[in-house]
Scaffold this motif. Structure first.
Motif, PDB file in Angstrom:
ATOM      1  N   ALA A 288       0.906  -1.020   0.166  1.00 60.34           N
ATOM      2  CA  ALA A 288      -0.060  -0.030  -0.038  1.00 60.34           C
ATOM      3  C   ALA A 288       0.952   1.339   0.049  1.00 60.34           C
ATOM      4  O   ALA A 288       0.687   2.312  -0.660  1.00 60.34           O
ATOM      5  CB  ALA A 288      -0.840  -0.090   1.265  1.00 60.34           C
ATOM      6  N   LEU A 289       2.165   1.298   0.862  1.00 61.53           N
ATOM      7  CA  LEU A 289       2.692   2.408   0.725  1.00 61.53           C
ATOM      8  C   LEU A 289       3.652   2.540  -0.524  1.00 61.53           C
ATOM      9  O   LEU A 289       3.681   3.712  -0.930  1.00 61.53           O
ATOM     10  CB  LEU A 289       3.734   2.416   2.046  1.00 61.53           C
ATOM     11  N   ALA A 290       4.062   1.543  -0.879  1.00 60.28           N
ATOM     12  CA  ALA A 290       4.780   1.480  -2.268  1.00 60.28           C
ATOM     13  C   ALA A 290       3.759   2.078  -3.337  1.00 60.28           C
ATOM     14  O   ALA A 290       4.208   2.805  -4.174  1.00 60.28           O
ATOM     15  CB  ALA A 290       5.246   0.096  -2.485  1.00 60.28           C
ATOM     16  N   ALA A 291       2.764   1.526  -3.374  1.00 61.66           N
ATOM     17  CA  ALA A 291       1.627   2.075  -4.204  1.00 61.66           C
ATOM     18  C   ALA A 291       1.580   3.501  -4.333  1.00 61.66           C
ATOM     19  O   ALA A 291       1.464   4.632  -5.265  1.00 61.66           O
ATOM     20  CB  ALA A 291       0.266   1.395  -4.318  1.00 61.66           C
ATOM     21  N   GLU A 292       1.250   4.181  -2.835  1.00 58.23           N
ATOM     22  CA  GLU A 292       1.299   5.576  -2.536  1.00 58.23           C
ATOM     23  C   GLU A 292       2.452   6.169  -3.326  1.00 58.23           C
ATOM     24  O   GLU A 292       2.245   7.478  -3.668  1.00 58.23           O
ATOM     25  CB  GLU A 292       1.115   5.855  -1.245  1.00 58.23           C
TER      26      GLU A 292
ATOM     27  N   ARG B 146       8.791  -3.981   9.762  1.00 56.24           N
ATOM     28  CA  ARG B 146       9.346  -5.022   8.643  1.00 56.24           C
ATOM     29  C   ARG B 146       8.875  -4.206   7.373  1.00 56.24           C
ATOM     30  O   ARG B 146       9.589  -4.126   6.216  1.00 56.24           O
ATOM     31  CB  ARG B 146       8.554  -6.479   8.775  1.00 56.24           C
ATOM     32  N   ALA B 147       7.686  -3.889   7.397  1.00 56.39           N
ATOM     33  CA  ALA B 147       7.262  -3.245   6.157  1.00 56.39           C
ATOM     34  C   ALA B 147       8.117  -1.997   5.737  1.00 56.39           C
ATOM     35  O   ALA B 147       8.431  -1.884   4.598  1.00 56.39           O
ATOM     36  CB  ALA B 147       5.623  -2.476   6.396  1.00 56.39           C
ATOM     37  N   TYR B 148       8.618  -1.270   7.100  1.00 55.93           N
ATOM     38  CA  TYR B 148       9.240   0.053   6.503  1.00 55.93           C
ATOM     39  C   TYR B 148      10.632  -0.372   6.201  1.00 55.93           C
ATOM     40  O   TYR B 148      11.460   0.124   4.965  1.00 55.93           O
ATOM     41  CB  TYR B 148       9.498   0.780   7.828  1.00 55.93           C
ATOM     42  N   ARG B 149      11.226  -1.603   6.613  1.00 55.22           N
ATOM     43  CA  ARG B 149      12.587  -2.033   6.334  1.00 55.22           C
ATOM     44  C   ARG B 149      12.439  -2.373   4.810  1.00 55.22           C
ATOM     45  O   ARG B 149      13.629  -2.235   4.125  1.00 55.22           O
ATOM     46  CB  ARG B 149      12.960  -3.345   7.154  1.00 55.22           C
TER      47      ARG B 149
ATOM     48  N   GLU C  47      14.601  -1.191   1.970  1.00 52.34           N
ATOM     49  CA  GLU C  47      15.567  -2.209   0.763  1.00 52.34           C
ATOM     50  C   GLU C  47      15.424  -1.940  -0.321  1.00 52.34           C
ATOM     51  O   GLU C  47      16.221  -2.183  -1.363  1.00 52.34           O
ATOM     52  CB  GLU C  47      15.260  -3.679   1.230  1.00 52.34           C
ATOM     53  N   THR C  48      14.294  -1.466  -0.854  1.00 53.64           N
ATOM     54  CA  THR C  48      13.893  -1.111  -2.177  1.00 53.64           C
ATOM     55  C   THR C  48      14.162   0.265  -2.740  1.00 53.64           C
ATOM     56  O   THR C  48      13.981   0.884  -3.795  1.00 53.64           O
ATOM     57  CB  THR C  48      12.355  -1.278  -2.591  1.00 53.64           C
ATOM     58  N   GLY C  49      14.597   0.963  -1.547  1.00 55.66           N
ATOM     59  CA  GLY C  49      14.883   2.326  -2.079  1.00 55.66           C
ATOM     60  C   GLY C  49      13.813   3.429  -2.075  1.00 55.66           C
ATOM     61  O   GLY C  49      14.063   4.572  -2.625  1.00 55.66           O
ATOM     62  N   LEU C  50      12.839   3.172  -1.525  1.00 55.18           N
ATOM     63  CA  LEU C  50      11.617   3.908  -1.873  1.00 55.18           C
ATOM     64  C   LEU C  50      11.643   5.039  -0.634  1.00 55.18           C
ATOM     65  O   LEU C  50      11.275   6.057  -0.446  1.00 55.18           O
ATOM     66  CB  LEU C  50      10.315   3.147  -1.617  1.00 55.18           C
TER      67      LEU C  50
ATOM     68  N   ILE D 119      12.046   7.278  -6.626  1.00 57.47           N
ATOM     69  CA  ILE D 119      10.730   7.044  -6.921  1.00 57.47           C
ATOM     70  C   ILE D 119      10.827   6.026  -8.048  1.00 57.47           C
ATOM     71  O   ILE D 119      11.255   6.619  -9.184  1.00 57.47           O
ATOM     72  CB  ILE D 119       9.865   8.212  -6.984  1.00 57.47           C
ATOM     73  N   GLU D 120       9.981   5.079  -7.907  1.00 56.08           N
ATOM     74  CA  GLU D 120      10.026   4.255  -9.326  1.00 56.08           C
ATOM     75  C   GLU D 120       9.038   4.487 -10.153  1.00 56.08           C
ATOM     76  O   GLU D 120       8.150   5.324  -9.942  1.00 56.08           O
ATOM     77  CB  GLU D 120       9.677   2.667  -8.619  1.00 56.08           C
TER      78      GLU D 120
END
Length: 120
Positions: free
Chosen positions: A19-23, A54-57, A61-64, A80-81
């Motif tokens: 959800a955060l990655a999508a935002e 864990r979600a934040y970690r 790790e993906t750099g977001l 930002i991807e």
């Protein structure tokens, strides 16, 4: 707005991460935006602190996002991807109860939302 669905087979940390990655990737959370503390997020979503951490970690790790002492966790400006339609679609599909909604209804709802968004 992020929610965690206890009935979803996807682990809660992954629901939060996705959800955060999508935002972030959609631009709704801009670079420099400060995320809630791990404890605040856990409390808001009624999950364990370790789940939110864990979600934040994984986002880190993906750099977001990046976590800085005394500043908290921030959306990164430079990482930002690009929009990933396949990922966004997969995330949407995971949220729809397939036993309660027909594919034709989903497609019609997406088309309606698309048209409404493009009429702004």
């Amino acid at each position: 707005m992020i929610t965690v669905d206890a009935d979803d087979p996807t682990p809660p940390f992954e629901q939060i991460r996705a959800a955060l990655a999508a935002e972030i990737t959609s631009g709704r959370l801009a670079g420099g935006h400060r995320l809630p503390t791990v404890r605040q997020l856990a409390g808001d979503l009624h999950v364990a602190v370790g789940t939110a951490a864990r979600a934040y970690r994984e986002l880190e790790e993906t750099g977001l996002v990046e976590t800085r002492r005394s500043q908290g966790t921030l959306v990164r400006h430079d990482q930002i991807e690009a929009f990933d339609l396949d990922q966004a679609t997969a995330e949407l599909v995971r949220t729809i109860p397939r036993d309660k909604v027909a594919l034709a209804e989903v497609l019609k709802a997406v088309e309606t939302a698309w048209n409404l968004a493009n009429s702004d």
